[in-house]
Design a protein around this motif. Structure first.
Motif, short mmCIF file in Angstrom:
data_model
loop_
_atom_site.label_atom_id
_atom_site.label_comp_id
_atom_site.label_asym_id
_atom_site.label_seq_id
_atom_site.Cartn_x
_atom_site.Cartn_y
_atom_site.Cartn_z
N SER A 153 0.84 -1.21 0.00
CA SER A 153 0.00 0.00 0.00
C SER A 153 0.87 1.24 0.00
CB SER A 153 -0.86 0.04 1.26
OG SER A 153 -1.93 -0.85 1.15
N VAL A 209 -1.50 6.08 5.86
CA VAL A 209 -0.63 4.99 5.42
C VAL A 209 -0.03 5.33 4.06
CG1 VAL A 209 -0.69 2.56 4.63
CG2 VAL A 209 -1.80 3.20 6.78
N TYR A 257 -8.19 -1.84 11.92
CA TYR A 257 -6.91 -1.91 12.62
C TYR A 257 -7.16 -2.57 13.99
CZ TYR A 257 -5.48 1.17 8.83
OH TYR A 257 -5.23 1.69 7.58
N TYR A 284 6.90 -10.24 11.24
CA TYR A 284 5.65 -9.66 10.71
C TYR A 284 4.51 -10.65 10.93
CZ TYR A 284 2.47 -8.16 6.86
OH TYR A 284 1.39 -7.75 6.10
N MET A 335 -1.64 -6.69 6.63
CA MET A 335 -2.79 -7.47 6.12
C MET A 335 -2.44 -8.21 4.83
SD MET A 335 -5.75 -4.62 6.84
CE MET A 335 -5.70 -3.61 8.32
N TYR A 366 -9.42 -9.08 3.08
CA TYR A 366 -10.58 -8.26 3.48
C TYR A 366 -11.35 -7.71 2.29
CZ TYR A 366 -7.47 -4.25 2.61
OH TYR A 366 -6.62 -3.36 2.03
N HIS A 409 -6.21 -8.56 -1.19
CA HIS A 409 -6.26 -8.77 0.25
C HIS A 409 -7.48 -9.61 0.63
CE1 HIS A 409 -4.16 -4.89 -0.41
NE2 HIS A 409 -3.39 -5.27 0.58
N ASN A 434 5.20 -4.24 2.11
CA ASN A 434 3.88 -3.96 2.69
C ASN A 434 3.95 -2.75 3.60
OD1 ASN A 434 4.55 -4.95 5.52
ND2 ASN A 434 4.90 -6.83 4.34
N ALA A 435 2.79 -2.18 3.84
CA ALA A 435 2.64 -1.15 4.88
C ALA A 435 2.21 -1.88 6.14
CB ALA A 435 1.57 -0.16 4.46
O1 LIG Z 1 -0.91 -4.29 0.76
P1 LIG Z 1 -0.42 -3.91 2.12
O2 LIG Z 1 -0.19 -5.07 3.01
O3 LIG Z 1 0.78 -2.98 2.08
O4 LIG Z 1 -1.60 -3.05 2.76
C1 LIG Z 1 -1.66 -2.59 4.11
C2 LIG Z 1 -2.74 -3.33 4.80
C3 LIG Z 1 -3.98 -2.63 4.31
O5 LIG Z 1 -4.34 -3.06 3.03
C4 LIG Z 1 -3.56 -1.24 4.22
C5 LIG Z 1 -3.92 -0.58 5.49
O6 LIG Z 1 -3.97 0.81 5.35
O7 LIG Z 1 -2.13 -1.26 4.10
#
Ligand SMILES: O=P(O)(O)O[C@@H]1C[C@H](O)[C@@H](CO)O1
Length: 291
Positions: A37, A265, A204, A196, A223, A92, A90, A119-120
């Motif tokens: 993200s 984010v 969250y 992780y 996630m 979700y 994802h 990832n974030a």
């Molecule tokens: O695709 P990532 O894992 O970087 O995304 C993270 C988890 C959620 O999709 C999002 C939360 O803001 O960032």
């Protein structure tokens, strides 16, 4: 949808998708890169790029989340052929983990030997600050313990064995090289090595969740990534992953965490994009020299 629903991305279906994409590109990717993200700008490192939107690929899922463009970029990073996903899937979003991890199997059909996943994530380790980077030494498979995984259901051995080890999930050699790159780029003050975990999201974590994860020895929570790395290890791909710490998770009640939202984010990703692009370029080059 549940993780064990019928997986429509069979070996034959993925071979069809691979053939469709192969007609549009002139490289044979060696490394797969998944942008987290807000980290889509990692794709800016790619030269001789061919962009293919997921929406234009027959029978392919689409990205539904902001910060995930939803396309493949095929091209080269420092002369090394790569397949880069600007946008992942994802759990979700309603996709079972087998679909979330499906692109890894597709990239395996292209012949990738290595995966770089980003990832974030939220920082659980009290030493982590917003904007820090965590190199993944390992992951804690929380969803796996709950019986969810990308490989639940009938096993097609062309994607790897039914049972396989995850004890060296993150490649020690690449991790060592990445740490050397961190030193060379003078990034050591903001880079950590840690564990992780992936939660289902999209909410969250509660304070109780945060406390439990810390007690379990987890340093950052996100996630994604875990199921991608599982699918990659099953088919023998060597993995490297890192998290950008976009927020810190509070283990105490009464702390205002309303600043944790997806825009924040994405903003942290934007601030770090140039530094991370160079870091990824260096890691790609180091991997290619290892072969
Ligand atoms: O695709 P990532 O894992 O970087 O995304 C993270 C988890 C959620 O999709 C999002 C939360 O803001 O960032």
């Amino acid at each position: 949808m549940c993780s064990c629903s019928k997986n429509i991305y069979t070996y034959e279906k993925l071979s069809e998708i691979k053939d469709f994409l192969t007609e549009k590109i002139s490289i044979q990717p060696k490394i797969g890169v998944i942008c987290g993200s807000g980290l889509g700008s990692l794709g800016n490192a790619i030269t001789d790029a061919v962009w293919i939107n997921y929406a234009d690929i027959p029978d392919f899922p689409v990205s539904t989340v902001e910060g995930h463009v939803g396309r493949f970029i095929f091209g080269c990073i420092r002369g090394v052929p790569v397949a880069c996903m600007q946008g992942r899937f994802h759990y979700y979003e309603g996709y079972p983990l087998s679909i979330c991890a499906m692109p890894v199997r597709l990239m395996k059909l292209f012949g990738i030997s290595h995966l770089i996943a980003s990832n974030a994530a939220g920082g659980l380790n009290p030493k982590y600050k917003v904007g820090d980077i965590m190199l993944q030494k390992d992951h804690f498979n929380l969803m796996g313990l709950a019986g969810l995984g990308p490989h639940i259901g009938p096993n097609d051995s062309r994607f790897g064995p039914r049972f396989f080890s995850m004890s060296n999930a993150y490649d020690e050699i690449i991790l060592t090289k990445a740490k050397q790159i961190v030193e060379r780029l003078n990034m050591q003050d903001k880079v950590h090595e840690g564990i992780y975990t992936c939660v289902g999201g999209p909410n969250y974590e509660t304070v109780a969740d945060v406390k439990a994860l810390i007690n379990l020895g987890v340093d950052a929570v996100g996630m994604s990534t875990v199921h991608e790395v599982i699918a990659a290890r099953q088919c023998g791909i060597r993995c490297f992953a890192f998290s950008l710490i976009t927020n810190v998770c509070s283990a105490e009640y009464g702390v205002d965490c309303t600043d944790i939202h997806s825009e924040a984010v994405l903003e942290v990703g934007k601030q770090m994009q140039e530094e991370l692009q160079i870091f990824v370029e260096e890691v790609v080059e180091a991997i290619s020299q290892d072969n």
